[in-house]
Write an enzyme that holds these catalytic residues in place. Structure first.
Site, mmCIF file in Angstrom:
data_model
loop_
_atom_site.group_PDB
_atom_site.id
_atom_site.type_symbol
_atom_site.label_atom_id
_atom_site.label_comp_id
_atom_site.label_asym_id
_atom_site.label_seq_id
_atom_site.Cartn_x
_atom_site.Cartn_y
_atom_site.Cartn_z
ATOM 1 N N ASP A 1 2.758 -6.973 -5.208
ATOM 2 C CA ASP A 1 4.031 -6.876 -4.416
ATOM 3 C C ASP A 1 4.755 -8.166 -4.421
ATOM 4 O O ASP A 1 3.971 -9.199 -4.148
ATOM 5 C CB ASP A 1 3.822 -6.251 -3.036
ATOM 6 C CG ASP A 1 5.043 -5.749 -2.574
ATOM 7 O OD1 ASP A 1 5.925 -5.410 -3.424
ATOM 8 O OD2 ASP A 1 5.116 -5.288 -1.267
ATOM 9 N N GLY A 2 6.217 -8.134 -4.486
ATOM 10 C CA GLY A 2 6.916 -9.189 -3.823
ATOM 11 C C GLY A 2 7.386 -10.100 -5.267
ATOM 12 O O GLY A 2 8.161 -11.198 -4.795
ATOM 13 N N SER B 1 4.550 2.575 -9.566
ATOM 14 C CA SER B 1 3.860 3.463 -8.936
ATOM 15 C C SER B 1 4.739 4.759 -9.337
ATOM 16 O O SER B 1 6.000 4.713 -9.907
ATOM 17 C CB SER B 1 3.870 3.564 -7.571
ATOM 18 O OG SER B 1 5.383 3.328 -6.989
ATOM 19 N N GLU C 1 6.415 6.540 -7.356
ATOM 20 C CA GLU C 1 7.791 6.133 -6.592
ATOM 21 C C GLU C 1 8.857 5.061 -7.187
ATOM 22 O O GLU C 1 9.903 5.287 -6.760
ATOM 23 C CB GLU C 1 7.384 5.641 -5.052
ATOM 24 C CG GLU C 1 6.571 6.614 -4.245
ATOM 25 C CD GLU C 1 5.231 7.026 -4.651
ATOM 26 O OE1 GLU C 1 4.704 8.041 -4.134
ATOM 27 O OE2 GLU C 1 4.543 6.184 -5.148
ATOM 28 N N ASN C 2 8.198 4.322 -7.796
ATOM 29 C CA ASN C 2 9.110 3.308 -8.556
ATOM 30 C C ASN C 2 10.067 3.921 -9.738
ATOM 31 O O ASN C 2 10.651 3.236 -9.900
ATOM 32 C CB ASN C 2 8.094 2.199 -9.355
ATOM 33 C CG ASN C 2 7.442 1.295 -8.553
ATOM 34 O OD1 ASN C 2 6.470 0.837 -8.704
ATOM 35 N ND2 ASN C 2 7.883 1.053 -7.283
ATOM 36 N N ARG D 1 13.617 3.459 -8.776
ATOM 37 C CA ARG D 1 14.389 2.359 -9.124
ATOM 38 C C ARG D 1 15.433 2.415 -10.142
ATOM 39 O O ARG D 1 15.508 3.422 -11.098
ATOM 40 C CB ARG D 1 13.494 1.257 -9.567
ATOM 41 C CG ARG D 1 12.622 0.788 -8.345
ATOM 42 C CD ARG D 1 11.818 -0.341 -8.794
ATOM 43 N NE ARG D 1 10.939 -0.513 -7.399
ATOM 44 C CZ ARG D 1 10.117 -1.664 -7.190
ATOM 45 N NH1 ARG D 1 10.114 -2.548 -8.404
ATOM 46 N NH2 ARG D 1 9.454 -2.198 -6.230
ATOM 47 N N ILE E 1 -1.279 0.760 2.147
ATOM 48 C CA ILE E 1 -2.066 0.902 1.187
ATOM 49 C C ILE E 1 -1.045 1.366 -0.078
ATOM 50 O O ILE E 1 -1.185 1.410 -1.148
ATOM 51 C CB ILE E 1 -3.166 2.010 1.197
ATOM 52 C CG1 ILE E 1 -4.165 1.204 1.900
ATOM 53 C CG2 ILE E 1 -3.658 2.164 -0.021
ATOM 54 C CD1 ILE E 1 -5.297 2.311 2.492
ATOM 55 N N SER E 2 0.220 2.122 0.237
ATOM 56 C CA SER E 2 0.990 2.443 -0.631
ATOM 57 C C SER E 2 0.572 3.404 -1.570
ATOM 58 O O SER E 2 1.006 3.335 -3.000
ATOM 59 C CB SER E 2 1.892 1.200 -1.086
ATOM 60 O OG SER E 2 2.524 0.361 -0.388
ATOM 61 N N GLU F 1 -13.266 -2.858 1.736
ATOM 62 C CA GLU F 1 -12.734 -3.840 2.697
ATOM 63 C C GLU F 1 -11.112 -4.218 2.183
ATOM 64 O O GLU F 1 -11.092 -4.290 0.915
ATOM 65 C CB GLU F 1 -13.385 -5.224 2.454
ATOM 66 C CG GLU F 1 -14.991 -4.961 2.884
ATOM 67 C CD GLU F 1 -14.960 -4.535 4.385
ATOM 68 O OE1 GLU F 1 -14.262 -5.235 5.225
ATOM 69 O OE2 GLU F 1 -15.766 -3.850 4.919
#
Length: 222
Positions: free
Chosen positions: A12-13, A57, A59-60, A63, A178-179, A190
Site C-alpha cells: 500500500d501507498g 483487489s 475492490e480496486n 478505480r 487486513i483489507s 503474526e
C-alpha cells in the site's frame, strides 16, 4: 525462535509516495515494482519459501479505468522483463484471485510465466490479482460442493487459491487493517504494521521486521 516460511505483504501507498515526492502517481507504481524485486531478493537470502503480494483487489475495480489499464500493463512488462531472472534464481511465479475478470492477453502472459517457472523450487511468489479473501472462500466452497466433498476446514483449505498458512503479514502504508487479504490463511499469522509507504520499504526495515517476528511467542491459541 520462529521459522518464517510464508511472508504476505500488502503493498500500500504507491500513489501517496509519488504525491509526497512530487512526481506522477504512475511513477510511484514503477518504484513499487523495484521494491518487489528487493523483497524477492531478501526472501531468497532469508530462506523464505513463500511470498504473497497483494497487487490488485476485487475492490480496486472501482478505480478509474485509466489507472487499472496502467497497472495491468505494468504487470505485463514486469513479467516480460523479469521472467529470465525468476528462472535463473529458481523463483516460481503464481497468480491467485479471480482471474476471469482480467483481459485475455494478461491471462496468457501469466499462464506462460507460471508454466515457465513451475519447476523452480527456491521461492514461490504468489501475486494476488483481482483478489478478495471472501471471494476466495466462496469459490473454494463451490469447488468442494462440485467435487462432492464434505464441507469442512480441511477440504475448504485444500481448494483455496492458496493453501499455505501465512506466518507473517506485513501491512505497509500507515493503515492498520487486513483489507480482505488472505483471511483464512492469516487465522494465526503474526501481523506487523509499518508507516512506510511501499516504494520506500527497504531491505533493512524488512530485516528488522523479520527479526521481531522470530522473537515473538506464537501459541496458536494453545
Amino acid at each position: 525462535m520462529n521459522t518464517l516460511k510464508h511472508l504476505a505483504v500488502v503493498m500500500d501507498g504507491n500513489r501517496r509516495w509519488a504525491r509526497k515526492n512530487g512526481i506522477l502517481e504512475k511513477i510511484g507504481y514503477l518504484h513499487g515494482a523495484k521494491t518487489v524485486q528487493k523483497i524477492i531478493e531478501l526472501c531468497i537470502e532469508e530462506g523464505i519459501t513463500n511470498l504473497t503480494l497483494f497487487a490488485f483487489s476485487t475492490e480496486n475495480w472501482q478505480r478509474p479505468q485509466e489507472e487499472i489499464t496502467y497497472l495491468f500493463e505494468l504487470l505485463e512488462k514486469y513479467l516480460e522483463n523479469n521472467l529470465e531472472r525468476f528462472i535463473t534464481n529458481e523463483v516460481r511465479f503464481r497468480a491467485i484471485g479471480n482471474l476471469e475478470h482480467i483481459n485475455s492477453r494478461l491471462r496468457q502472459k501469466i499462464q506462460n510465466a507460471e508454466n515457465m517457472t513451475k519447476n523452480c523450487m527456491k521461492l514461490c511468489v504468489n501475486v494476488a490479482i483481482s483478489y478478495g479473501a471472501k471471494d476466495e472462500i466462496v469459490r473454494s466452497v463451490k469447488r468442494v460442493i462440485d467435487k462432492g466433498l464434505t464441507i469442512n476446514e480441511e477440504n475448504i483449505q485444500a481448494n483455496l487459491d492458496l493453501t499455505q498458512d501465512v506466518d507473517l503479514l506485513l501491512r505497509v502504508g500507515n493503515a492498520q487493517r487486513i483489507s480482505n487479504f488472505l483471511l483464512w490463511q492469516c487465522a494465526y499469522a503474526e501481523i506487523f504494521f509499518s508507516d512506510t509507504l511501499f516504494p520506500g520499504l527497504t531491505k533493512k526495515e524488512c530485516k528488522k521486521i523479520i527479526k521481531d517476528f522470530k522473537k515473538r511467542e506464537r501459541t496458536f491459541g494453545k
